[in-house]
Design a protein around this motif. Structure first.
Motif, PDB file in Angstrom:
ATOM      1  N   ARG A  87      59.286 -25.007 138.723  1.00 37.42           N
ATOM      2  CA  ARG A  87      60.445 -24.889 137.744  1.00 37.42           C
ATOM      3  C   ARG A  87      60.639 -25.982 136.681  1.00 37.42           C
ATOM      4  O   ARG A  87      60.978 -25.965 135.545  1.00 37.42           O
ATOM      5  CB  ARG A  87      61.712 -24.960 138.764  1.00 37.42           C
ATOM      6  N   TRP A 147      60.257 -26.005 132.358  1.00 33.78           N
ATOM      7  CA  TRP A 147      61.066 -27.070 131.729  1.00 33.78           C
ATOM      8  C   TRP A 147      60.431 -27.999 130.798  1.00 33.78           C
ATOM      9  O   TRP A 147      60.721 -27.914 129.411  1.00 33.78           O
ATOM     10  CB  TRP A 147      61.875 -28.061 132.469  1.00 33.78           C
ATOM     11  N   ARG A 169      57.748 -48.783 142.722  1.00 32.24           N
ATOM     12  CA  ARG A 169      58.941 -48.904 143.608  1.00 32.24           C
ATOM     13  C   ARG A 169      59.809 -50.400 143.560  1.00 32.24           C
ATOM     14  O   ARG A 169      59.120 -51.333 143.172  1.00 32.24           O
ATOM     15  CB  ARG A 169      58.398 -48.836 145.190  1.00 32.24           C
ATOM     16  N   PHE A 170      61.195 -50.317 143.709  1.00 29.23           N
ATOM     17  CA  PHE A 170      61.734 -51.513 143.513  1.00 29.23           C
ATOM     18  C   PHE A 170      61.239 -52.504 144.520  1.00 29.23           C
ATOM     19  O   PHE A 170      60.962 -52.284 145.482  1.00 29.23           O
ATOM     20  CB  PHE A 170      63.413 -51.086 143.878  1.00 29.23           C
ATOM     21  N   PRO A 192      61.217 -47.470 151.335  1.00 31.11           N
ATOM     22  CA  PRO A 192      60.972 -46.289 151.423  1.00 31.11           C
ATOM     23  C   PRO A 192      59.339 -45.963 151.440  1.00 31.11           C
ATOM     24  O   PRO A 192      58.763 -47.000 150.548  1.00 31.11           O
ATOM     25  CB  PRO A 192      61.620 -45.708 150.240  1.00 31.11           C
ATOM     26  N   LEU A 245      58.003 -41.027 147.496  1.00 30.61           N
ATOM     27  CA  LEU A 245      58.974 -40.299 147.008  1.00 30.61           C
ATOM     28  C   LEU A 245      58.747 -38.754 147.440  1.00 30.61           C
ATOM     29  O   LEU A 245      57.637 -38.268 147.606  1.00 30.61           O
ATOM     30  CB  LEU A 245      58.955 -40.428 145.444  1.00 30.61           C
ATOM     31  N   VAL A 256      59.815 -34.515 143.028  1.00 33.42           N
ATOM     32  CA  VAL A 256      60.383 -35.660 142.164  1.00 33.42           C
ATOM     33  C   VAL A 256      59.572 -36.532 141.640  1.00 33.42           C
ATOM     34  O   VAL A 256      59.604 -36.694 140.372  1.00 33.42           O
ATOM     35  CB  VAL A 256      61.667 -36.572 142.996  1.00 33.42           C
ATOM     36  N   ILE A 304      59.003 -36.875 137.717  1.00 32.41           N
ATOM     37  CA  ILE A 304      59.052 -37.832 136.928  1.00 32.41           C
ATOM     38  C   ILE A 304      57.768 -38.222 136.109  1.00 32.41           C
ATOM     39  O   ILE A 304      57.643 -38.639 134.932  1.00 32.41           O
ATOM     40  CB  ILE A 304      59.233 -39.256 137.913  1.00 32.41           C
ATOM     41  N   THR A 334      67.453 -35.927 149.125  1.00 32.25           N
ATOM     42  CA  THR A 334      66.381 -36.451 148.197  1.00 32.25           C
ATOM     43  C   THR A 334      66.855 -37.273 146.866  1.00 32.25           C
ATOM     44  O   THR A 334      66.150 -38.274 146.627  1.00 32.25           O
ATOM     45  CB  THR A 334      65.664 -35.074 147.559  1.00 32.25           C
ATOM     46  N   ARG A 355      66.985 -40.744 148.576  1.00 29.41           N
ATOM     47  CA  ARG A 355      65.703 -41.156 148.855  1.00 29.41           C
ATOM     48  C   ARG A 355      65.126 -41.786 147.795  1.00 29.41           C
ATOM     49  O   ARG A 355      64.603 -43.027 147.544  1.00 29.41           O
ATOM     50  CB  ARG A 355      64.635 -39.996 149.573  1.00 29.41           C
ATOM     51  N   THR A 356      65.347 -41.056 146.452  1.00 29.70           N
ATOM     52  CA  THR A 356      65.031 -41.610 145.475  1.00 29.70           C
ATOM     53  C   THR A 356      65.637 -42.811 144.809  1.00 29.70           C
ATOM     54  O   THR A 356      64.910 -43.697 144.248  1.00 29.70           O
ATOM     55  CB  THR A 356      65.164 -40.238 144.199  1.00 29.70           C
ATOM     56  N   ASP A 387      66.832 -45.237 146.788  1.00 31.13           N
ATOM     57  CA  ASP A 387      66.436 -46.210 147.559  1.00 31.13           C
ATOM     58  C   ASP A 387      64.998 -46.675 147.130  1.00 31.13           C
ATOM     59  O   ASP A 387      64.722 -47.708 146.831  1.00 31.13           O
ATOM     60  CB  ASP A 387      65.920 -45.480 149.056  1.00 31.13           C
ATOM     61  N   TRP A 388      64.210 -45.787 146.635  1.00 24.87           N
ATOM     62  CA  TRP A 388      62.875 -46.001 145.871  1.00 24.87           C
ATOM     63  C   TRP A 388      63.001 -46.982 144.646  1.00 24.87           C
ATOM     64  O   TRP A 388      62.133 -47.993 144.343  1.00 24.87           O
ATOM     65  CB  TRP A 388      62.176 -44.873 145.387  1.00 24.87           C
ATOM     66  N   PHE A 389      64.135 -46.475 143.696  1.00 23.96           N
ATOM     67  CA  PHE A 389      64.343 -47.264 142.677  1.00 23.96           C
ATOM     68  C   PHE A 389      65.602 -48.496 142.652  1.00 23.96           C
ATOM     69  O   PHE A 389      65.966 -49.216 142.002  1.00 23.96           O
ATOM     70  CB  PHE A 389      64.835 -46.347 141.524  1.00 23.96           C
ATOM     71  N   SER A 440      65.935 -43.351 154.296  1.00 21.93           N
ATOM     72  CA  SER A 440      66.505 -43.914 153.217  1.00 21.93           C
ATOM     73  C   SER A 440      68.312 -44.092 153.406  1.00 21.93           C
ATOM     74  O   SER A 440      69.019 -44.918 152.941  1.00 21.93           O
ATOM     75  CB  SER A 440      66.516 -43.539 151.970  1.00 21.93           C
ATOM     76  N   ARG A 472      69.546 -47.338 154.200  1.00 23.45           N
ATOM     77  CA  ARG A 472      69.310 -48.445 153.285  1.00 23.45           C
ATOM     78  C   ARG A 472      70.334 -48.444 152.008  1.00 23.45           C
ATOM     79  O   ARG A 472      70.203 -49.603 151.284  1.00 23.45           O
ATOM     80  CB  ARG A 472      67.971 -48.606 152.789  1.00 23.45           C
ATOM     81  N   LEU A 491      67.300 -28.089 135.438  1.00 25.15           N
ATOM     82  CA  LEU A 491      66.272 -28.609 136.219  1.00 25.15           C
ATOM     83  C   LEU A 491      67.102 -28.778 137.599  1.00 25.15           C
ATOM     84  O   LEU A 491      68.208 -28.698 137.766  1.00 25.15           O
ATOM     85  CB  LEU A 491      65.853 -30.248 136.015  1.00 25.15           C
ATOM     86  N   ASN A 492      66.199 -28.820 138.692  1.00 22.23           N
ATOM     87  CA  ASN A 492      66.674 -29.229 139.924  1.00 22.23           C
ATOM     88  C   ASN A 492      67.554 -30.586 139.957  1.00 22.23           C
ATOM     89  O   ASN A 492      67.101 -31.327 139.335  1.00 22.23           O
ATOM     90  CB  ASN A 492      65.649 -29.193 141.004  1.00 22.23           C
ATOM     91  N   ALA A 541      68.020 -32.843 141.979  1.00 22.02           N
ATOM     92  CA  ALA A 541      67.229 -33.918 142.363  1.00 22.02           C
ATOM     93  C   ALA A 541      66.341 -34.575 141.513  1.00 22.02           C
ATOM     94  O   ALA A 541      65.965 -35.711 141.315  1.00 22.02           O
ATOM     95  CB  ALA A 541      66.721 -33.739 143.799  1.00 22.02           C
ATOM     96  N   VAL A 542      65.544 -33.393 141.030  1.00 27.22           N
ATOM     97  CA  VAL A 542      64.520 -33.885 139.961  1.00 27.22           C
ATOM     98  C   VAL A 542      65.211 -34.542 138.914  1.00 27.22           C
ATOM     99  O   VAL A 542      64.679 -35.492 138.246  1.00 27.22           O
ATOM    100  CB  VAL A 542      63.771 -32.538 139.589  1.00 27.22           C
ATOM    101  N   GLY A 556      66.075 -37.845 139.669  1.00 27.50           N
ATOM    102  CA  GLY A 556      65.063 -38.740 139.662  1.00 27.50           C
ATOM    103  C   GLY A 556      64.434 -39.304 138.170  1.00 27.50           C
ATOM    104  O   GLY A 556      63.961 -40.485 137.896  1.00 27.50           O
ATOM    105  N   ILE A 557      64.223 -38.356 137.238  1.00 24.78           N
ATOM    106  CA  ILE A 557      63.776 -38.797 136.032  1.00 24.78           C
ATOM    107  C   ILE A 557      64.744 -39.631 135.348  1.00 24.78           C
ATOM    108  O   ILE A 557      64.211 -40.483 134.820  1.00 24.78           O
ATOM    109  CB  ILE A 557      63.678 -37.196 135.270  1.00 24.78           C
ATOM    110  N   ALA A 590      64.489 -43.129 136.803  1.00 24.66           N
ATOM    111  CA  ALA A 590      63.218 -43.767 136.426  1.00 24.66           C
ATOM    112  C   ALA A 590      63.183 -44.164 134.869  1.00 24.66           C
ATOM    113  O   ALA A 590      62.931 -45.293 134.619  1.00 24.66           O
ATOM    114  CB  ALA A 590      61.967 -42.603 136.581  1.00 24.66           C
TER     115      ALA A 590
END
Lengths: 237, 237
Positions: free
Chosen positions: A105, A109, A206-207, A215, A218, A222, A226, B102, B105-106, B108-110, B136, B139, B218-219, B221-222, B225-226, B229
């Motif tokens: 998907r 896009w 990652r932060f 974490p 990802l 996702v 990105i 998700t 989780r994302t 947390d990553w960022f 995540s 956190r 778009l989904n 969560a995607v 995430g974009i 980022a």
């Protein structure tokens, strides 16, 4: 049901009827036809009505949406040469159907038309994959290939091969208008034998945290989203 | 089981034990303990062994991983003032548990530590949400709020409020180090009454295609995430 797949639901059937895909059977319940009478305009001898309980038996969904088609999987594979004209995705062992569907998907896009999968990637025509593409399965060509052949081809042609890794550079917009974006599996990443063919190892930063618990990764869809967004760059879209 | 939630599986239990979250019960099968004997070092009176069939009865997963804990949901909500010191997410009606997990989780990553959800967003401690955070959830602080209050607060403080919309500008890296990133629901986007408080409407550009059939979205969560980022920018991470 060799060589065929199932699509269900109003949106998916609408996308199917707009596509060049060929279906052999289309089923709907009376209730569905009452709610969406426009489907009547698209019906031919391939159509039958089903009772709710018959629909429940053939549906893959816990709440059957009342419309379902049996569609031919297109035959023939694209030449890997397509990656010298446009950006393509290569997926190494993605095994979660929802992730593959979401990646298809997202590719749609961003105008990515071809996805090459390793032979152990989940089947692109698995019902859960198909449903989570939200119709993009009809616009993106997904084919299985020995990824090593694709990457060797790209190396020979000096095409950029971006690989999503644990240790790489932050992604940047690529000036090239063609190449391969390689994503590994959720649990193991990209397999070792493919690594020498990656020209641009990339990592989504990652932060930086002083805390020990972090974490680990990802979600694969996702991360792919990105990278598609950043590496292609919005100005090319 | 008011005020508690369930976590399952080796990774989640490992993350739980590293976190400040308090659990009241920890269950494992003999098989699990044979495979992961290190858990024995963390056991106290809150621990019991279960048979496989007992585990199957309390597990939410079709293949129970053999270890499960009952964890207290932390009480108290963060002050919305946190958005004047750091980027936070605001979610308006996300209802798919996998998407919310998700997104957590994302985040947390960022390095995003706070997510504010409208009251109709799926419960952050729903088992499917918890499992898809991959740890995540321990956190990132997820709390329910009237989003209008949060956005009014941000407007008063002149904080940037980025809103993911159908018609906005392509996302760009923000120079501000604090603000709100607002994401709407999968099917309806951001509700109308919140729109006047968006200072930066952003849209992830879709590939321009001459073909009539196009992906509609778009989904969630995607997309989140974009935006996380791109809008935060990797150099701030």
């Amino acid at each position: 049901m060799n060589g065929q797949f199932i699509v269900e639901g109003n949106k998916m059937i609408h996308e199917l009827l707009q596509s060049s895909y060929h279906y052999t059977h289309l089923f709907a319940t009376e209730n569905y036809l009452d709610e969406y009478p426009t489907l009547n305009n698209s019906l031919d001898s391939r159509f039958s009505t089903l009772s709710q309980s018959e629909m429940k038996q053939i549906s893959h969904l816990t709440t059957p949406p009342g419309v379902l088609a049996v569609v031919d999987i297109p035959t023939g594979s694209p030449d890997m040469d397509v990656c010298s004209h446009q950006w393509v995705l290569a997926l190494d062992g993605i095994n979660d159907p929802g992730n593959l569907g979401t990646i298809i998907r997202t590719a749609d896009w961003f105008g990515i038309r071809h996805i090459f999968c390793s032979r152990d990637t989940v089947d692109a025509f698995h019902p859960k994959v198909v449903q989570s593409t939200m119709g993009s399965v009809f616009r993106v060509v997904v084919s299985e290939i020995e990824l090593i052949d694709l990457l060797q081809y790209a190396s020979k042609k000096n095409l950029p091969v971006l690989g999503a890794m644990m240790k790489g550079e932050p992604p940047e917009t690529m000036s090239q208008l063609a190449g391969i974006l390689l994503i590994g599996s959720e649990s193991h990443g990209i397999r070792n034998h493919l690594l020498p063919h990656i020209s641009h190892p990339v990592t989504i930063p990652r932060f930086h945290s002083a805390v020990e618990a972090k974490p680990e990764s990802l979600n694969a869809a996702v991360a792919a989203g990105i990278l598609m967004a950043v590496c292609r760059g919005f100005e090319h879209i």
